[in-house]
Motif scaffolding. Sequence first.
Motif, PDB file in Angstrom:
ATOM      1  N   VAL A  58      -6.187   5.002   1.133  1.00 13.15           N
ATOM      2  CA  VAL A  58      -5.110   4.533   2.379  1.00 13.15           C
ATOM      3  C   VAL A  58      -4.657   6.230   2.611  1.00 13.15           C
ATOM      4  N   LEU A  77       1.004  -1.462  -0.475  1.00 11.37           N
ATOM      5  CA  LEU A  77      -0.224  -0.355  -0.367  1.00 11.37           C
ATOM      6  C   LEU A  77       0.984   1.042  -0.369  1.00 11.37           C
ATOM      7  N   ALA A  88      -3.414  -0.250   8.974  1.00 11.73           N
ATOM      8  CA  ALA A  88      -3.902   1.425   8.127  1.00 11.73           C
ATOM      9  C   ALA A  88      -4.832   2.107   8.095  1.00 11.73           C
ATOM     10  N   ILE A 139      -7.358   4.372   6.819  1.00 10.63           N
ATOM     11  CA  ILE A 139      -8.170   4.218   5.893  1.00 10.63           C
ATOM     12  C   ILE A 139      -9.285   5.213   5.626  1.00 10.63           C
TER      13      ILE A 139
END
Length: 140
Positions: free
Chosen positions: A106, A8, A116, A118
Amino acid sequence: MAPRLDDLVVGDIVAEASFSLTRDSLVRYAGASGDFNSIHYRDDVATTVGLPGVIAHGMLTMGLAVQPVTDWVGDPGRIVDYQVRFTRPIVVGPAAAAAVTVLARVGQLDAEASIARIDLTVTFDGQTVLGKAQARVDLA
């Protein structure tokens, strides 16, 4: 296969979805949730309290917004935190469905914790309806 943090980059779009809300959707949600507040099914009551008409339940909107993230990550248990601010109501007319769109991007990566963040953009009728909508996802 579950997403990996290493794959990512901040700014990546990880999920998109559209939902149609109808008065029938609101009645079904009311039955499932027990929230029978009449602003969710009676125009006269909604307008009496200053709303433009019948509005979708906030918790229904919040639940729909995180669904694309849940689908992307593959396991709802990986969502370790989720929060939103309700900024605008979703008005659901008597005949036409209200189209709600969700874009999940992200916003931040924490390699040390394998988390992460989001960021969700949730819109209806060209306007954002949830502010600071964020899900923190464990990708360990």
